[in-house]
Design an enzyme around this catalytic site. Structure first.
Site, short mmCIF file in Angstrom:
data_model
loop_
_atom_site.label_atom_id
_atom_site.label_comp_id
_atom_site.label_asym_id
_atom_site.label_seq_id
_atom_site.Cartn_x
_atom_site.Cartn_y
_atom_site.Cartn_z
N ARG A 149 52.31 9.77 21.86
CA ARG A 149 51.23 9.42 20.94
C ARG A 149 51.45 10.13 19.62
O ARG A 149 52.10 11.19 19.56
CB ARG A 149 49.87 9.84 21.52
CG ARG A 149 49.51 9.20 22.86
CD ARG A 149 48.17 9.72 23.35
NE ARG A 149 47.74 9.10 24.59
CZ ARG A 149 47.96 9.59 25.81
NH1 ARG A 149 48.63 10.74 25.94
NH2 ARG A 149 47.52 8.96 26.88
N LYS A 180 45.95 13.44 26.16
CA LYS A 180 44.50 13.25 26.22
C LYS A 180 43.91 14.06 27.37
O LYS A 180 44.53 14.21 28.42
CB LYS A 180 44.17 11.76 26.41
CG LYS A 180 44.35 10.94 25.14
CD LYS A 180 43.84 9.52 25.35
CE LYS A 180 43.90 8.72 24.06
NZ LYS A 180 43.41 7.33 24.26
N HIS A 248 51.30 3.62 17.41
CA HIS A 248 50.97 3.19 18.77
C HIS A 248 51.74 1.93 19.16
O HIS A 248 51.95 1.67 20.33
CB HIS A 248 49.47 2.97 18.91
CG HIS A 248 48.91 3.56 20.17
ND1 HIS A 248 48.95 4.91 20.45
CD2 HIS A 248 48.32 2.97 21.25
CE1 HIS A 248 48.41 5.12 21.63
NE2 HIS A 248 48.02 3.95 22.14
N ARG A 251 54.73 3.11 20.88
CA ARG A 251 54.39 3.54 22.24
C ARG A 251 54.26 2.32 23.15
O ARG A 251 54.75 2.33 24.28
CB ARG A 251 53.10 4.35 22.20
CG ARG A 251 52.59 4.83 23.56
CD ARG A 251 51.43 5.79 23.34
NE ARG A 251 50.58 5.95 24.51
CZ ARG A 251 50.78 6.81 25.49
NH1 ARG A 251 51.85 7.60 25.46
NH2 ARG A 251 49.93 6.91 26.50
N HIS A 274 48.98 8.25 31.58
CA HIS A 274 47.73 7.57 31.91
C HIS A 274 47.12 8.15 33.18
O HIS A 274 47.81 8.26 34.20
CB HIS A 274 47.97 6.06 32.11
CG HIS A 274 48.23 5.32 30.84
ND1 HIS A 274 48.84 4.08 30.80
CD2 HIS A 274 47.98 5.65 29.54
CE1 HIS A 274 48.93 3.67 29.55
NE2 HIS A 274 48.43 4.61 28.77
N TYR A 283 50.48 -3.63 30.59
CA TYR A 283 51.86 -3.91 30.21
C TYR A 283 52.52 -4.91 31.13
O TYR A 283 53.55 -5.50 30.78
CB TYR A 283 52.66 -2.60 30.14
CG TYR A 283 52.16 -1.69 29.06
CD1 TYR A 283 52.39 -1.99 27.72
CD2 TYR A 283 51.39 -0.56 29.35
CE1 TYR A 283 51.89 -1.17 26.71
CE2 TYR A 283 50.89 0.25 28.34
CZ TYR A 283 51.14 -0.07 27.03
OH TYR A 283 50.64 0.72 26.03
#
Length: 306
Positions: A149, A180, A248, A251, A274, A283
Site C-alpha cells: 500500500r 492496516k 492502489h 497493488r 487481508h 480478484y
C-alpha cells in the site's frame, strides 16, 4: 375515477402545487406509466396494488438489466404517488414503503495489463533527473512487485529499528511493513525490486538527510502519499499509458497477475495482508474477466456471426 385519471391528477398536483420542474414531471409520467402497465398486466387496480406486486415488478426490472440506481428512482416516483393516494384516503397503506432497489455491485478494482505494468516499471527518460528517476523506479517496483500500500511505502525506513514502521531487509529479500490495523507482515521482494532499491540507495545520500525514511524528497524529508500519487500519475503519462496510474492500481495489478499465474487465493491473501479472504476474492472476478477475454479472442465457438 379510473387509474389513468388518477395518475393525471397526481401529475397535475406535482406540477402545479409542488412546482416541480417540467423534466421531473416528465420522468414521473414515464415511471407512473410503467406502474399502470404493470398493474394492468397483473389485472389489479392501482389502489389495490400490494407489496408483493411491487417486489415482483422490481425483480422483473432487475432481471431485464435495469440498474439498481434506475430502479431506485422509479420506486421513489411510485412511493410519492402512493403517499399522495393515502392523503386522498384512497389507500390504507403504501405498498412501496419498505421496498428497496437491489444494491449495485461493487465496481471491480482497476488493474493494469501485464504489458502496461511492465512498460511502466521499465520506463526510463533521459530528460528526467537521475536522482528522482532512481527513487520513482524503486517505488513502482515495490508497489507492483510486492503489492504494498502507498501508506506502507511511505512508512519504510532505511534501517530496521524499534521505532521503524517498516524496512527492507536486502540480504533476505523481504519487506517488513506495518499494514492496516497495525498488523505487521513480511513480503518477498523480487529481483527487479531489489535492483531498483540498490540503485536508489546508491544515490539517496546526494541530498542532506533529515529523516530515517527510505524514500525522501529533495529537501531530505519523508515523501508523502500525495507526492507518490502525483509522481506516479506523471510517470504513467510519460510512459505512454492511456490511463493515469495511482498507487492502489499497482497493488490491484500485483494481486490480479499473481492470481492469474498461481491460482493460489490464500497466498495472495497473505501477501496483501487481508484479514478476511472475502476481501481477496474480488480478484477472482478480475481473473475470470481475463479468462473470458482470452476465450472470446481465441476459441472458435466464441466468435459470433455478424
Amino acid at each position: 375515477m379510473d387509474d389513468a385519471a388518477l395518475v393525471e391528477k397526481y401529475l397535475e398536483h406535482v406540477r402545479v402545487e409542488k412546482r416541480l420542474a417540467q423534466r421531473t414531471v416528465e420522468l414521473y409520467s414515464l415511471d407512473l406509466k410503467r406502474l399502470l402497465d404493470n398493474a394492468s398486466a397483473a389485472g389489479v387496480a392501482l389502489a389495490h396494488v400490494q407489496n408483493a406486486h411491487i417486489r415482483r415488478w422490481v425483480a422483473q426490472m432487475h432481471s431485464a438489466g435495469r440498474s439498481g440506481r434506475g430502479i431506485a428512482l422509479i420506486l421513489s416516483g411510485w412511493r410519492g404517488f402512493y403517499v399522495w393516494l393515502g392523503k386522498q384516503g384512497l389507500v390504507a397503506s403504501n405498498p412501496v414503503q419498505d421496498v428497496r432497489a437491489p444494491k449495485a455491485p461493487k465496481p471491480l478494482p482497476k488493474a493494469l495489463s501485464v504489458d502496461d505494468s511492465v512498460q511502466l516499471a521499465e520506463h526510463r527518460s533521459d530528460d528526467e533527473d537521475p536522482w528522482l528517476q532512481a527513487r520513482d523506479v524503486a517505488i513502482v517496483e515495490l508497489l507492483y512487485g510486492c503489492g504494498l500500500r502507498v501508506g506502507e511505502i511511505v512508512g519504510l525506513d532505511v534501517q530496521a529499528s524499534a521505532a521503524a514502521r517498516g524496512w527492507i531487509d536486502l540480504p533476505s529479500a523481504e519487506a517488513n511493513v506495518l499494514g492496516k490495523g497495525s498488523k505487521r507482515r513480511s513480503v518477498p521482494v523480487g529481483t527487479k525490486a531489489l535492483e531498483a532499491l540498490q540503485a536508489w540507495l546508491a544515490v539517496r545520500n546526494q541530498v542532506p538527510q533529515t529523516e530515517t525514511a527510505l524514500f525522501i524528497g529533495r529537501h531530505g524529508t519523508r515523501l508523502t502519499a500525495q507526492s507518490i500519487w502525483q509522481r506516479l500519475k506523471r510517470r504513467s503519462l510519460m510512459a505512454g499509458l492511456a490511463t493515469p496510474v495511482h498507487p492502489h492500481m499497482l497493488r490491484h495489478s500485483f494481486a490480479s497477475h499473481l492470481l492469474q499465474s498461481s491460482g493460489d487465493l490464500r497466498a495472495v491473501q497473505e501477501l496483501l495482508g487481508h484479514a478476511n479472504i472475502t476481501t481477496t476474492q474480488v480478484y477472482t472476478r478480475l481473473d475470470f474477466q481475463h479468462l473470458a477475454k482470452a476465450y472470446d479472442a481465441a476459441h472458435p465457438r466464441a466468435k459470433r456471426g455478424k
